[in-house]
Write a protein that holds these residues in place. Structure first.
Motif, PDB file in Angstrom:
ATOM      1  N   MET A 169       0.829  -1.215   0.000  1.00  0.00           N
ATOM      2  CA  MET A 169       0.000   0.000   0.000  1.00  0.00           C
ATOM      3  C   MET A 169       0.859   1.260   0.000  1.00  0.00           C
TER       4      MET A 169
ATOM      5  N   GLN B 172       0.717   9.304  -6.086  1.00  0.00           N
ATOM      6  CA  GLN B 172       1.344  10.632  -6.010  1.00  0.00           C
ATOM      7  C   GLN B 172       1.995  10.973  -7.361  1.00  0.00           C
TER       8      GLN B 172
ATOM      9  N   ILE C 238      -7.640   6.680  -8.867  1.00  0.00           N
ATOM     10  CA  ILE C 238      -8.589   6.298  -7.815  1.00  0.00           C
ATOM     11  C   ILE C 238      -9.197   4.890  -7.967  1.00  0.00           C
TER      12      ILE C 238
ATOM     13  N   LEU D  10      -6.720   2.414  -6.906  1.00  0.00           N
ATOM     14  CA  LEU D  10      -6.473   2.520  -5.462  1.00  0.00           C
ATOM     15  C   LEU D  10      -7.524   1.740  -4.688  1.00  0.00           C
TER      16      LEU D  10
ATOM     17  N   ALA E  92      -7.011  -1.386  -2.262  1.00  0.00           N
ATOM     18  CA  ALA E  92      -7.492  -1.364  -0.869  1.00  0.00           C
ATOM     19  C   ALA E  92      -8.329  -2.611  -0.584  1.00  0.00           C
TER      20      ALA E  92
ATOM     21  N   VAL F 110     -13.229   9.032   3.913  1.00  0.00           N
ATOM     22  CA  VAL F 110     -13.617   7.628   3.790  1.00  0.00           C
ATOM     23  C   VAL F 110     -12.436   6.655   3.897  1.00  0.00           C
TER      24      VAL F 110
ATOM     25  N   ASP G 165     -10.206   4.136   5.472  1.00  0.00           N
ATOM     26  CA  ASP G 165     -10.454   3.359   6.697  1.00  0.00           C
ATOM     27  C   ASP G 165      -9.397   2.317   7.031  1.00  0.00           C
TER      28      ASP G 165
ATOM     29  N   LEU H 274      -6.872  -0.706  11.365  1.00  0.00           N
ATOM     30  CA  LEU H 274      -5.713  -1.380  11.972  1.00  0.00           C
ATOM     31  C   LEU H 274      -5.554  -0.985  13.441  1.00  0.00           C
TER      32      LEU H 274
ATOM     33  N   ALA I 179     -10.912   7.994  19.752  1.00  0.00           N
ATOM     34  CA  ALA I 179      -9.782   7.954  18.817  1.00  0.00           C
ATOM     35  C   ALA I 179     -10.275   8.346  17.434  1.00  0.00           C
ATOM     36  N   MET I 180      -9.616   9.357  16.850  1.00  0.00           N
ATOM     37  CA  MET I 180     -10.056   9.852  15.532  1.00  0.00           C
ATOM     38  C   MET I 180      -8.953   9.720  14.506  1.00  0.00           C
TER      39      MET I 180
ATOM     40  N   LEU J 223      -7.027  13.343   5.248  1.00  0.00           N
ATOM     41  CA  LEU J 223      -7.042  14.481   4.325  1.00  0.00           C
ATOM     42  C   LEU J 223      -6.804  15.760   5.113  1.00  0.00           C
TER      43      LEU J 223
HETATM   44  C1  B12 Z   1      -5.942   3.945  -0.331  1.00  0.00           C
HETATM   45  C2  B12 Z   1      -6.153   5.433  -0.476  1.00  0.00           C
HETATM   46  C3  B12 Z   1      -7.426   5.874  -0.849  1.00  0.00           C
HETATM   47  C4  B12 Z   1      -8.632   4.924  -0.975  1.00  0.00           C
HETATM   48  C5  B12 Z   1      -9.123   4.596   0.442  1.00  0.00           C
HETATM   49  C6  B12 Z   1      -9.707   3.192   0.548  1.00  0.00           C
HETATM   50  C7  B12 Z   1      -9.958   2.796   1.971  1.00  0.00           C
HETATM   51  N1  B12 Z   1     -10.825   1.811   2.108  1.00  0.00           N
HETATM   52  O1  B12 Z   1      -9.417   3.322   2.931  1.00  0.00           O
HETATM   53  C8  B12 Z   1      -9.639   5.800  -1.822  1.00  0.00           C
HETATM   54  C9  B12 Z   1      -9.498   5.448  -3.282  1.00  0.00           C
HETATM   55  C10 B12 Z   1     -11.108   5.680  -1.413  1.00  0.00           C
HETATM   56  C11 B12 Z   1      -9.078   7.206  -1.596  1.00  0.00           C
HETATM   57  C12 B12 Z   1      -9.807   8.344  -1.866  1.00  0.00           C
HETATM   58  C13 B12 Z   1      -9.285   9.651  -1.797  1.00  0.00           C
HETATM   59  N2  B12 Z   1      -8.032   9.994  -1.500  1.00  0.00           N
HETATM   60 CO1  B12 Z   1      -6.742   8.720  -0.793  1.00  0.00          CO
HETATM   61  N3  B12 Z   1      -5.280   7.657  -0.437  1.00  0.00           N
HETATM   62  C14 B12 Z   1      -5.080   6.353  -0.256  1.00  0.00           C
HETATM   63  C15 B12 Z   1      -3.593   6.025   0.031  1.00  0.00           C
HETATM   64  C16 B12 Z   1      -2.945   5.559  -1.275  1.00  0.00           C
HETATM   65  C17 B12 Z   1      -3.305   4.970   1.084  1.00  0.00           C
HETATM   66  C18 B12 Z   1      -3.954   5.209   2.454  1.00  0.00           C
HETATM   67  C19 B12 Z   1      -3.761   3.989   3.316  1.00  0.00           C
HETATM   68  O2  B12 Z   1      -4.679   3.199   3.483  1.00  0.00           O
HETATM   69  N4  B12 Z   1      -2.544   3.785   3.833  1.00  0.00           N
HETATM   70  C20 B12 Z   1      -2.192   2.592   4.650  1.00  0.00           C
HETATM   71  C21 B12 Z   1      -2.560   2.831   6.115  1.00  0.00           C
HETATM   72  C22 B12 Z   1      -2.175   1.617   6.959  1.00  0.00           C
HETATM   73  O3  B12 Z   1      -1.819   3.941   6.575  1.00  0.00           O
HETATM   74  P1  B12 Z   1      -2.511   5.175   7.297  1.00  0.00           P
HETATM   75  O4  B12 Z   1      -3.902   5.312   6.849  1.00  0.00           O
HETATM   76  O5  B12 Z   1      -1.598   6.329   7.241  1.00  0.00           O
HETATM   77  O6  B12 Z   1      -2.623   4.714   8.835  1.00  0.00           O
HETATM   78  C23 B12 Z   1      -1.532   4.574   9.725  1.00  0.00           C
HETATM   79  C24 B12 Z   1      -1.196   5.865  10.506  1.00  0.00           C
HETATM   80  O7  B12 Z   1      -1.549   7.037   9.809  1.00  0.00           O
HETATM   81  C25 B12 Z   1      -1.877   5.692  11.824  1.00  0.00           C
HETATM   82  N5  B12 Z   1      -3.277   6.086  11.989  1.00  0.00           N
HETATM   83  C26 B12 Z   1      -4.287   6.128  11.098  1.00  0.00           C
HETATM   84  N6  B12 Z   1      -5.447   6.446  11.715  1.00  0.00           N
HETATM   85  C27 B12 Z   1      -5.174   6.614  13.021  1.00  0.00           C
HETATM   86  C28 B12 Z   1      -5.985   6.978  14.092  1.00  0.00           C
HETATM   87  C29 B12 Z   1      -5.440   7.101  15.354  1.00  0.00           C
HETATM   88  C30 B12 Z   1      -6.313   7.470  16.500  1.00  0.00           C
HETATM   89  C31 B12 Z   1      -4.046   6.901  15.540  1.00  0.00           C
HETATM   90  C32 B12 Z   1      -3.453   7.097  16.870  1.00  0.00           C
HETATM   91  C33 B12 Z   1      -3.219   6.544  14.483  1.00  0.00           C
HETATM   92  C34 B12 Z   1      -3.786   6.402  13.221  1.00  0.00           C
HETATM   93  O8  B12 Z   1      -1.809   4.287  12.040  1.00  0.00           O
HETATM   94  C35 B12 Z   1      -2.031   3.609  10.790  1.00  0.00           C
HETATM   95  C36 B12 Z   1      -1.411   2.270  10.798  1.00  0.00           C
HETATM   96  O9  B12 Z   1      -0.053   2.265  11.104  1.00  0.00           O
HETATM   97  C37 B12 Z   1      -3.078   7.431   0.514  1.00  0.00           C
HETATM   98  C38 B12 Z   1      -1.567   7.652   0.317  1.00  0.00           C
HETATM   99  C39 B12 Z   1      -0.806   7.817   1.605  1.00  0.00           C
HETATM  100  N7  B12 Z   1       0.452   8.069   1.481  1.00  0.00           N
HETATM  101  O10 B12 Z   1      -1.332   7.775   2.695  1.00  0.00           O
HETATM  102  C40 B12 Z   1      -3.969   8.376  -0.286  1.00  0.00           C
HETATM  103  C41 B12 Z   1      -4.284   9.830   0.222  1.00  0.00           C
HETATM  104  C42 B12 Z   1      -4.501   9.769   1.745  1.00  0.00           C
HETATM  105  N8  B12 Z   1      -5.515  10.162  -0.473  1.00  0.00           N
HETATM  106  C43 B12 Z   1      -5.515  11.380  -0.857  1.00  0.00           C
HETATM  107  C44 B12 Z   1      -6.577  11.992  -1.574  1.00  0.00           C
HETATM  108  C45 B12 Z   1      -6.333  13.404  -2.075  1.00  0.00           C
HETATM  109  C46 B12 Z   1      -7.794  11.311  -1.819  1.00  0.00           C
HETATM  110  C47 B12 Z   1      -9.036  11.870  -2.539  1.00  0.00           C
HETATM  111  C48 B12 Z   1      -9.424  13.311  -2.171  1.00  0.00           C
HETATM  112  C49 B12 Z   1      -8.767  11.711  -4.047  1.00  0.00           C
HETATM  113  C50 B12 Z   1      -9.847  12.263  -4.968  1.00  0.00           C
HETATM  114  N9  B12 Z   1      -9.417  13.218  -5.768  1.00  0.00           N
HETATM  115  O11 B12 Z   1     -10.978  11.846  -4.932  1.00  0.00           O
HETATM  116  C51 B12 Z   1     -10.125  10.858  -2.107  1.00  0.00           C
HETATM  117  C52 B12 Z   1     -10.863  11.326  -0.836  1.00  0.00           C
HETATM  118  C53 B12 Z   1     -12.070  10.523  -0.476  1.00  0.00           C
HETATM  119  C54 B12 Z   1     -12.595  10.931   0.890  1.00  0.00           C
HETATM  120  N10 B12 Z   1     -13.597  11.799   0.921  1.00  0.00           N
HETATM  121  O12 B12 Z   1     -12.082  10.480   1.889  1.00  0.00           O
HETATM  122  C55 B12 Z   1      -4.248  12.133  -0.466  1.00  0.00           C
HETATM  123  C56 B12 Z   1      -4.477  13.081   0.728  1.00  0.00           C
HETATM  124  C57 B12 Z   1      -3.735  14.389   0.575  1.00  0.00           C
HETATM  125  C58 B12 Z   1      -3.963  15.247   1.780  1.00  0.00           C
HETATM  126  N11 B12 Z   1      -2.944  15.378   2.587  1.00  0.00           N
HETATM  127  O13 B12 Z   1      -5.012  15.767   1.984  1.00  0.00           O
HETATM  128  C59 B12 Z   1      -3.239  10.949  -0.197  1.00  0.00           C
HETATM  129  C60 B12 Z   1      -2.151  11.256   0.848  1.00  0.00           C
HETATM  130  C61 B12 Z   1      -2.590  10.616  -1.565  1.00  0.00           C
HETATM  131  C62 B12 Z   1      -1.722  11.744  -2.133  1.00  0.00           C
HETATM  132  N12 B12 Z   1      -0.433  11.664  -1.942  1.00  0.00           N
HETATM  133  O14 B12 Z   1      -2.221  12.668  -2.709  1.00  0.00           O
HETATM  134  N13 B12 Z   1      -7.824   7.180  -1.156  1.00  0.00           N
END
Ligand code: B12
Length: 214
Positions: free
Chosen positions: A45, A53, A59, A62, A66, A100, A102, A107, A144-145, A149
């Motif tokens: 992922m 990026q 999308i 992606l 997911a 959205v 998740d 996790l 926890a939130m 974005l």
């Molecule tokens: C998969 C993904 C999607 C999927 C999501 C599917 C799903 N079921 O979740 C889909 C295709 C739906 C999607 C949509 C969009 N996405 Co998106 N997406 C991603 C992507 C590639 C991976 C996210 C992910 O799952 N990572 C893996 C998990 C394990 O990591 P994580 O979420 O960061 O979580 C870890 C930590 O952050 C932390 N954590 C997370 N939550 C919490 C909560 C607490 C309480 C704590 C303590 C810790 C914690 O612990 C986790 C595990 O270690 C990211 C890229 C990236 N670098 O993050 C972009 C990204 C997040 N998306 C982005 C964007 C722009 C969008 C869209 C706006 C695109 C569009 N033009 O439509 C839409 C928005 C939809 C919406 N309204 O939410 C941007 C956000 C930019 C920003 N900073 O605002 C990113 C960063 C991509 C980019 N580089 O541009 N997306």
């Protein structure tokens, strides 16, 4: 190990069947669920994020990646649950309104559950009012939130304000996370804790709640 790179590749390709069969193989080989997650599924992922990026993935792809990741995650979830030890502390968790994403939230939710916390996972797109009513109804000690974005991060502050307005702020510890969230942001909005990943998240919640009576 080849199996990790194959698993990452299957996530990148959004090949759910391949993810399932490689995850099964990894489990049978005796690889720990944590390694399957970190070195296989999540590293795939990570790469997806980079390709998105660089505008080499879009999308719909992606979403398929997911889905594939979640299929593998579903298979390793029970292995984490086996380590569980019950504790009565309750955590309400969700991805904030307008967002959205998740995978990360789920996790954190999974790991808290595996450490014996009673987790009420509200899912995605959770409004401040919904966080408040869930915290009130369950008598949770922690909210926890997750936000992924920059445009949805302000909802975290709105939720903290709503907890305050409803007389709950001193009854719950608030922890925030998600890729764009920083410790500095968490402090600025008045959260009690921040963690960059699911392992630190569990440690932080344990620390925050160690002062609450069970
Ligand atoms: C998969 C993904 C999607 C999927 C999501 C599917 C799903 N079921 O979740 C889909 C295709 C739906 C999607 C949509 C969009 N996405 Co998106 N997406 C991603 C992507 C590639 C991976 C996210 C992910 O799952 N990572 C893996 C998990 C394990 O990591 P994580 O979420 O960061 O979580 C870890 C930590 O952050 C932390 N954590 C997370 N939550 C919490 C909560 C607490 C309480 C704590 C303590 C810790 C914690 O612990 C986790 C595990 O270690 C990211 C890229 C990236 N670098 O993050 C972009 C990204 C997040 N998306 C982005 C964007 C722009 C969008 C869209 C706006 C695109 C569009 N033009 O439509 C839409 C928005 C939809 C919406 N309204 O939410 C941007 C956000 C930019 C920003 N900073 O605002 C990113 C960063 C991509 C980019 N580089 O541009 N997306």
């Amino acid at each position: 190990m080849f199996i990790f790179s194959d698993l990452s590749r299957a996530v990148i390709d959004g090949d759910t069947e391949q993810v399932k069969s490689l995850t099964q193989e990894a489990i049978e080989t005796g690889i720990s669920p944590q390694e399957i997650l970190d070195k296989g599924l999540l590293s795939g992922m990570d790469e997806v994020g980079k390709l998105f990026q660089a505008q080499e993935m879009f999308i719909p792809e992606l979403m398929i990646s997911a889905e594939a990741l979640n299929a593998g995650l579903d298979m390793i979830k029970p292995l984490f649950a086996e380590e569980s030890k019950s504790n009565k502390k309750k955590v309400v968790i969700g991805t904030v309104q307008g967002d959205v994403h998740d995978i990360g939230k789920s996790l954190v939710s999974l790991m808290l559950g595996s450490k014996g916390f009673q987790v009420n996972d509200l899912g995605i797109d959770v409004s401040p009012a919904d966080f408040v009513s869930a915290a009130k109804a369950s008598g949770a000690q922690c909210v926890a939130m997750s936000a992924m974005l920059t445009t949805t991060m302000p909802v975290m502050k709105k939720t903290i304000d709503a907890l305050l307005e409803n007389g709950l702020r001193d009854k719950v510890a608030v922890i925030v996370g998600g890729a764009p969230v920083t410790r500095e942001f968490a402090e600025r909005i008045g959260a009690d804790g921040y963690a960059p990943d699911y392992l630190t998240a569990v440690e932080t919640v344990e620390k925050l709640l160690s002062n609450f009576d069970e």
